[in-house]
Design a protein around this motif. Structure first.
Motif: not given
Length: 376
Positions: A188-192
């Motif tokens: 999820s963080c990588a997506g941001t």
């Protein structure tokens, strides 16, 4: 009656802000970030307010701040004031869930919100128009969701993508054996990060290759506002750059804190230990970052530690850090007895870790062992 108390508390706060001419400086920074996105200007090249504050969050956060440009400044400040009051109530409800208690009744929630507003970290968060309460709610909501709930870890990853510091909870999940949630949070963080890179490529290159490592842009690490280990050590040694004198203790505290969090007998204790470990070892933890005092108080009260909860609330309300001389560089020249007043939160955090270490060294009562065996 409780609702009236909450309204009176919020009205008193708003009046105090008006009398003091509180600028809600961080609101203006967030608005400037949103404006930079809308107009395509340099996200990390501006400063605003008389304190010359720059943008310090990842590009993803700037994308979320675009709606701040849709309102005039007075309306935006009012929205942040009301929003933070609602977030505080949400954090109290989530803290009750962390403490394995029923959701507080509306009158009790209103009264607790009215009281918690005057805790110094909460007060400063609302005064500056900060997003600490929003991040704490995202993290705590995600970490306390029922086992098996879909998407556990997504909200934590988003919080990490906004301000990075919640990454300590991702590491906590890995160490706790909650690998699926940790991997979801990481993705999820990588997506941001990817979204920021796609929409703001120049700002992303600037942040991840340069601005992230320029901690001096955030502020002076030695001032009393900084309630991290680095601030404590810098003031104690009278040097603005403590170097290894801070890095080595911070590494030791980080390792010990996460070890204790991973081995905590109850998840609520582990989450709090991870939170306070992150606040201690971060290069800069402004006093308003310590809004995790709210769930700490809830867990203490739920555990019947009323006296300790009262002392903790007093420590977070007394504002001793603002009583010592701190104009100019006077923070670096405090006598010994004032060092304690200047660093209430890191000292409390260290005491919390020490208490956890002592509890971990005690043998588990036989009735708990029998109960655990029965549950298996």
């Amino acid at each position: 009656m409780a609702a009236l108390l909450a309204l009176a508390s919020l009205a008193s706060f708003a009046t105090l802000c008006a009398v003091r001419g509180a600028p809600m400086a961080d609101v203006l920074v967030y608005r400037a970030e949103g404006t930079a996105v809308v107009h395509g200007t340099d996200l990390y090249g501006f400063t605003v307010t008389r304190w010359r504050l720059p943008a310090t969050y990842p590009p993803f956060a700037a994308l979320l701040f675009v709606p701040a440009t849709w309102l005039p400044v007075p309306a935006l400040k009012a929205a942040f004031l009301a929003g933070n009051a609602l977030l505080l109530a949400s954090l109290i409800a989530l803290s009750a869930r962390l403490a394995s208690r029923r959701p507080p009744s509306p009158p009790l929630l209103a009264a607790a919100t009215a009281a918690a507003l005057w805790l110094e970290p909460v007060f400063q968060t609302v005064l500056f128009g900060q997003i600490n309460l929003a991040l704490a709610c995202l993290v705590l909501w995600d970490l306390t969701r029922p086992p098996g709930a879909r998407g556990r870890g997504v909200a934590l990853g988003i919080a990490t993508g906004i301000k990075l510091t919640p990454a300590v909870f991702v590491l906590y999940l890995f160490l706790r054996g909650r690998g699926k949630e940790a991997r979801t949070a990481t993705a999820s963080c990588a997506g941001t990060v990817l979204l920021g890179a796609l929409l703001l490529p120049s700002a992303s290159v600037a942040f991840w290759t340069r601005e992230l490592y320029r901690t001096d842009r955030v502020g002076k690490a030695w001032i009393v506002d900084n309630q991290s280990l680095q601030g404590l050590v810098a003031r104690a040694l009278g040097t603005p750059a403590p170097g290894l004198a801070w890095l080595l203790p911070a590494a030791a505290v980080g390792a010990a804190g996460l070890y204790l969090a991973a081995r905590a007998r109850e998840d609520r204790h582990g989450i709090l230990l991870a939170a306070f470990t992150g606040l201690l070892i971060s290069p800069i933890s402004w006093s308003h970052h310590w809004v995790w005092c709210v769930p700490l108080l809830a867990v203490l009260l739920a555990g019947g530690r009323v006296r300790l909860a009262a002392l903790t609330a007093a420590a977070f309300t007394a504002r001793t850090l603002w009583l010592v001389p701190h104009e100019g560089d006077r923070d670096l020249h405090l006598p010994g007895w004032q060092q304690v007043l200047a660093a209430p939160y890191p000292l409390l955090g260290l005491a919390l870790l020490a208490g956890a270490a002592l509890r971990a060294a005690q043998p588990v009562p036989s009735d708990r062992i029998s109960s655990a065996s029965t549950m298996r």
